[in-house]
Write a protein that holds these residues in place. Structure first.
Motif, PDB file in Angstrom:
ATOM      1  N   MET A  71      32.200   0.067 -23.199  1.00  0.00           N
ATOM      2  CA  MET A  71      30.880   0.800 -23.151  1.00  0.00           C
ATOM      3  C   MET A  71      30.352   0.899 -21.757  1.00  0.00           C
ATOM      4  O   MET A  71      31.027   0.108 -21.028  1.00  0.00           O
ATOM      5  CB  MET A  71      29.892  -0.149 -24.014  1.00  0.00           C
ATOM      6  N   HIS A 107      26.761   4.272 -23.667  1.00  0.00           N
ATOM      7  CA  HIS A 107      28.003   5.344 -24.139  1.00  0.00           C
ATOM      8  C   HIS A 107      29.093   4.207 -24.763  1.00  0.00           C
ATOM      9  O   HIS A 107      29.428   3.300 -23.812  1.00  0.00           O
ATOM     10  CB  HIS A 107      28.577   6.081 -23.074  1.00  0.00           C
ATOM     11  N   THR A 115      18.816  -0.704 -26.424  1.00  0.00           N
ATOM     12  CA  THR A 115      19.682   0.284 -26.303  1.00  0.00           C
ATOM     13  C   THR A 115      21.145  -0.071 -26.587  1.00  0.00           C
ATOM     14  O   THR A 115      21.942   0.159 -27.321  1.00  0.00           O
ATOM     15  CB  THR A 115      19.723   1.218 -24.881  1.00  0.00           C
ATOM     16  N   CYS A 169      23.837   2.906 -18.663  1.00  0.00           N
ATOM     17  CA  CYS A 169      23.117   3.836 -17.382  1.00  0.00           C
ATOM     18  C   CYS A 169      21.546   3.920 -17.577  1.00  0.00           C
ATOM     19  O   CYS A 169      21.061   3.733 -18.464  1.00  0.00           O
ATOM     20  CB  CYS A 169      23.750   4.993 -17.327  1.00  0.00           C
ATOM     21  N   ALA A 216      20.346   4.519 -21.309  1.00  0.00           N
ATOM     22  CA  ALA A 216      21.294   5.108 -22.184  1.00  0.00           C
ATOM     23  C   ALA A 216      22.732   4.211 -22.308  1.00  0.00           C
ATOM     24  O   ALA A 216      23.062   3.514 -21.446  1.00  0.00           O
ATOM     25  CB  ALA A 216      21.504   6.560 -21.751  1.00  0.00           C
ATOM     26  N   GLY A 258      23.237   0.601 -30.032  1.00  0.00           N
ATOM     27  CA  GLY A 258      24.416   1.546 -29.930  1.00  0.00           C
ATOM     28  C   GLY A 258      25.748   0.307 -30.336  1.00  0.00           C
ATOM     29  O   GLY A 258      26.768   1.133 -31.099  1.00  0.00           O
TER      30      GLY A 258
END
Length: 223
Positions: A54, A222, A21, A57, A220, A25
Motif C-alpha cells: 500500500m 492505494h 483512510t 499520500c 489518499a 482502505g
C-alpha cells in the motif's frame, strides 16, 4: 492525527484523516485475507513471491506557509434580493463556481438560483495567485464564507433599523429576517435592500480578504 502539525513547517494539517483512510482502505482491500493468500502461495516455493502493499499520500490545500496566502471576495445584494459574488475564480471543469455558490447559499440560506458568481477577469478583479484546484475551495471558499457572514450581519442591522429594535433580537432563517418576539413579521432580502438604499442611503455590499493560516491536507491510500 487530525489537527496535528507539519513537522517541517509547523503548519496545522487541519482535519486530514490518514488513519481513517488506512482503515477504510484495509477493509475494502480485504488486507488480511489477501496477505494470508500470498503467504500460502509463497509456501509452495514457486518461482515468484507474492505480497500485498500500500501507499499513503497527501496533497496540500493552499500556498501557506510557503507564501502569504490571500483571497479577496465581494458579496453584494441586488434590488430583487438576489446575490452577486465577485471572486477571482474561474471554472476549469471541476465545479469551481458552483462550489462558491454553495458556500454562499449555505451561509445565506437561499437557493442556488438566487446567487450569481462572477468569474475572474484580471481587469476588474482583486489580485490573486491563481485559481488552482488544490487551493480554490479552501482559500476562496473561506473568503466567500466570511464575506457572506459579514453581509448577513449587515442585513440584520438594517432589518433591526426597519423594525425599530436592537440587532440582537433579529433572527434569520431561510432568507427571512424577523424579530424573535414577533416571528410573524418577516423581511426578505429585497425588503432589506430597499430600506438600506432608500432610507439609510447605504449599499449592501461587503468585501473580505481572507488570510490562510493553515494548510489542510487530503488523504489518499492505494492498496
Amino acid at each position: 492525527e487530525p489537527y496535528g502539525r507539519d513537522v517541517l513547517h509547523g503548519a496545522s494539517i487541519e482535519n486530514v484523516r490518514f488513519r481513517d483512510t488506512l482503515i477504510q482502505g484495509r477493509e475494502r482491500f480485504d488486507w488480511e485475507n489477501r496477505k494470508n493468500n500470498c503467504r500460502a502461495r509463497n509456501q509452495e516455493k514457486g518461482r515468484y513471491r507474492y505480497g500485498v502493499g500500500m501507499a499513503l499520500c497527501s496533497h496540500t490545500s493552499s500556498f501557506y506557509p510557503y507564501l502569504t496566502e490571500i483571497a479577496t471576495s465581494t458579496v453584494s445584494i441586488q434590488d430583487d434580493g438576489s446575490v452577486i459574488v465577485h471572486a477571482p475564480v474561474h471554472d476549469h471543469g471541476c465545479g469551481t463556481t458552483i462550489a462558491m455558490k454553495k458556500v454562499a447559499a449555505e451561509v445565506l440560506e437561499i437557493p442556488l438560483e438566487k446567487i450569481q458568481v462572477i468569474e475572474c477577469d484580471t481587469e476588474n478583479m482583486p489580485y490573486d495567485y491563481g485559481c488552482y484546484a488544490s487551493r480554490t475551495t479552501y482559500v476562496f471558499g473561506l473568503s466567500v464564507k466570511e464575506c457572506a457572514e459579514k453581509i448577513l450581519e449587515r442585513g440584520k442591522k438594517v432589518a433591526a433599523a426597519k423594525f425599530g429594535c436592537l440587532p440582537i433580537i433579529i433572527k434569520y432563517e431561510d432568507g427571512l429576517f424577523y424579530m424573535e418576539p414577533a416571528p410573524e413579521q418577516k423581511l426578505t432580502w429585497k425588503d432589506v435592500w430597499e430600506y438600506s438604499i432608500f432610507t439609510l442611503c447605504q449599499d449592501l455590499v461587503e468585501t473580505v480578504t481572507y488570510n490562510a493560516h493553515a494548510n489542510p491536507g487530503t488523504a489518499a491510500a492505494h492498496f
